[in-house]
Design an enzyme around this catalytic site. Structure first.
Site, short mmCIF file in Angstrom:
data_model
loop_
_atom_site.label_atom_id
_atom_site.label_comp_id
_atom_site.label_asym_id
_atom_site.label_seq_id
_atom_site.Cartn_x
_atom_site.Cartn_y
_atom_site.Cartn_z
N GLY A 103 0.97 -16.43 -2.58
CA GLY A 103 1.48 -16.04 -3.90
C GLY A 103 2.74 -15.21 -3.73
O GLY A 103 2.93 -14.53 -2.72
N GLN A 157 9.66 -9.75 -5.80
CA GLN A 157 9.61 -9.65 -4.34
C GLN A 157 10.83 -10.31 -3.67
O GLN A 157 11.03 -10.13 -2.46
CB GLN A 157 8.33 -10.30 -3.80
CG GLN A 157 7.07 -9.51 -4.18
CD GLN A 157 5.83 -10.19 -3.65
OE1 GLN A 157 5.30 -11.09 -4.28
NE2 GLN A 157 5.38 -9.79 -2.48
N CYS A 183 0.06 -8.61 1.41
CA CYS A 183 1.21 -8.79 0.52
C CYS A 183 2.44 -9.05 1.38
O CYS A 183 2.65 -8.36 2.39
CB CYS A 183 1.39 -7.52 -0.31
SG CYS A 183 2.77 -7.63 -1.47
N LEU A 184 3.25 -10.04 0.96
CA LEU A 184 4.45 -10.35 1.75
C LEU A 184 5.44 -9.18 1.76
O LEU A 184 6.30 -9.12 2.62
CB LEU A 184 5.12 -11.62 1.20
CG LEU A 184 4.31 -12.91 1.38
CD1 LEU A 184 5.04 -14.09 0.77
CD2 LEU A 184 4.00 -13.16 2.84
N HIS A 236 -3.17 -9.91 -8.55
CA HIS A 236 -2.27 -9.28 -7.57
C HIS A 236 -0.81 -9.53 -7.97
O HIS A 236 0.01 -8.61 -7.98
CB HIS A 236 -2.59 -9.86 -6.18
CG HIS A 236 -1.68 -9.41 -5.07
ND1 HIS A 236 -2.14 -8.75 -3.95
CD2 HIS A 236 -0.33 -9.53 -4.90
CE1 HIS A 236 -1.12 -8.49 -3.16
NE2 HIS A 236 -0.01 -8.96 -3.70
N GLU A 237 -0.50 -10.79 -8.32
CA GLU A 237 0.89 -11.13 -8.64
C GLU A 237 1.32 -10.55 -9.98
O GLU A 237 2.46 -10.11 -10.14
CB GLU A 237 1.10 -12.65 -8.62
CG GLU A 237 0.76 -13.35 -7.30
CD GLU A 237 1.44 -12.74 -6.08
OE1 GLU A 237 2.51 -12.12 -6.22
OE2 GLU A 237 0.87 -12.86 -4.98
N HIS A 265 2.43 -7.14 -9.63
CA HIS A 265 3.81 -7.02 -9.15
C HIS A 265 4.79 -6.97 -10.33
O HIS A 265 5.78 -6.25 -10.29
CB HIS A 265 4.19 -8.22 -8.28
CG HIS A 265 3.84 -8.07 -6.83
ND1 HIS A 265 4.34 -7.07 -6.04
CD2 HIS A 265 3.04 -8.82 -6.02
CE1 HIS A 265 3.87 -7.21 -4.80
NE2 HIS A 265 3.07 -8.26 -4.76
NI NI Z 1 2.01 -9.02 -3.12
#
Ligand code: NI
Length: 176
Positions: free
Chosen positions: A46, A51, A94-95, A136-137, A140
């Site tokens: 995701g 991000q 998380c990236l 989660h997304e 963000h």
């Molecule tokens: Ni993340």
């Protein structure tokens, strides 16, 4: 399509609240495609637009396993309409916080409305990993990170570590 650089903790951009997408046009679809390519390259399941430094309410998810064909989902202006009482725990990563994982408890199921890649209004009843990933997304898009859901002690340790890493990588610093 192109791979975009990822914004990494503690970059304050990650704390911005993203703005609603006003038009689903070619530019937005290109951004979504670039985000998918960036996510596959990482690899991750995701990615939110913030991000890659774009404060727009757009996220992409693909939960297909390695031996399955890709199943990309694009969510524009996603909104959680309903969350289940029942909760579930997943180990999240998380990236934007590479190589750090922690268990997070969230509602086990959510109903989400969003616009798809064609700008069409959709609703999804999500459970399991999809429910967790969507939450989660969507976090963000509101400047919230998964480490905000763990203990302050653990969070402070992670933030400290990433601040140090960022400092060590700062331009002008000689690394032999
Ligand atoms: Ni993340």
């Amino acid at each position: 399509m192109s791979i975009k650089p990822l914004i990494i903790l503690p970059d304050p951009i990650l704390r911005q609240v993203s703005k609603p997408v006003e038009r689903v046009d070619g530019d937005l679809r290109k951004l979504a495609d670039d985000m998918l390519e960036t996510m596959y390259d990482a690899p991750g399941i995701g990615l939110a637009a913030i991000q890659v430094g774009e404060p727009r309410r757009l996220l992409v998810i693909d939960l297909a396993k390695e031996d399955e064909p890709p199943a990309p989902h694009v969510f524009i202006n996603p909104e959680i309409l309903e969350s289940s009482e029942q909760r579930s725990v997943y180990e999240e990563g998380c990236l934007s916080i590479p190589d750090y994982y922690a268990e997070v408890e969230r509602p086990a199921a959510v109903r989400v409305k969003y616009l798809d890649r064609d700008g069409k209004l959709q609703e999804m009843q999500a459970e399991g990993l999809m429910a967790t990933c969507l939450q989660h997304e969507i976090d963000h898009l509101n400047g919230v990170l998964f480490i905000d859901h763990i203990s302050k002690l653990k969070r402070d340790m992670v933030v400290k570590k990433f601040k140090k890493l960022a400092k060590d990588k700062a331009p002008g610093k000689m690394v032999g």
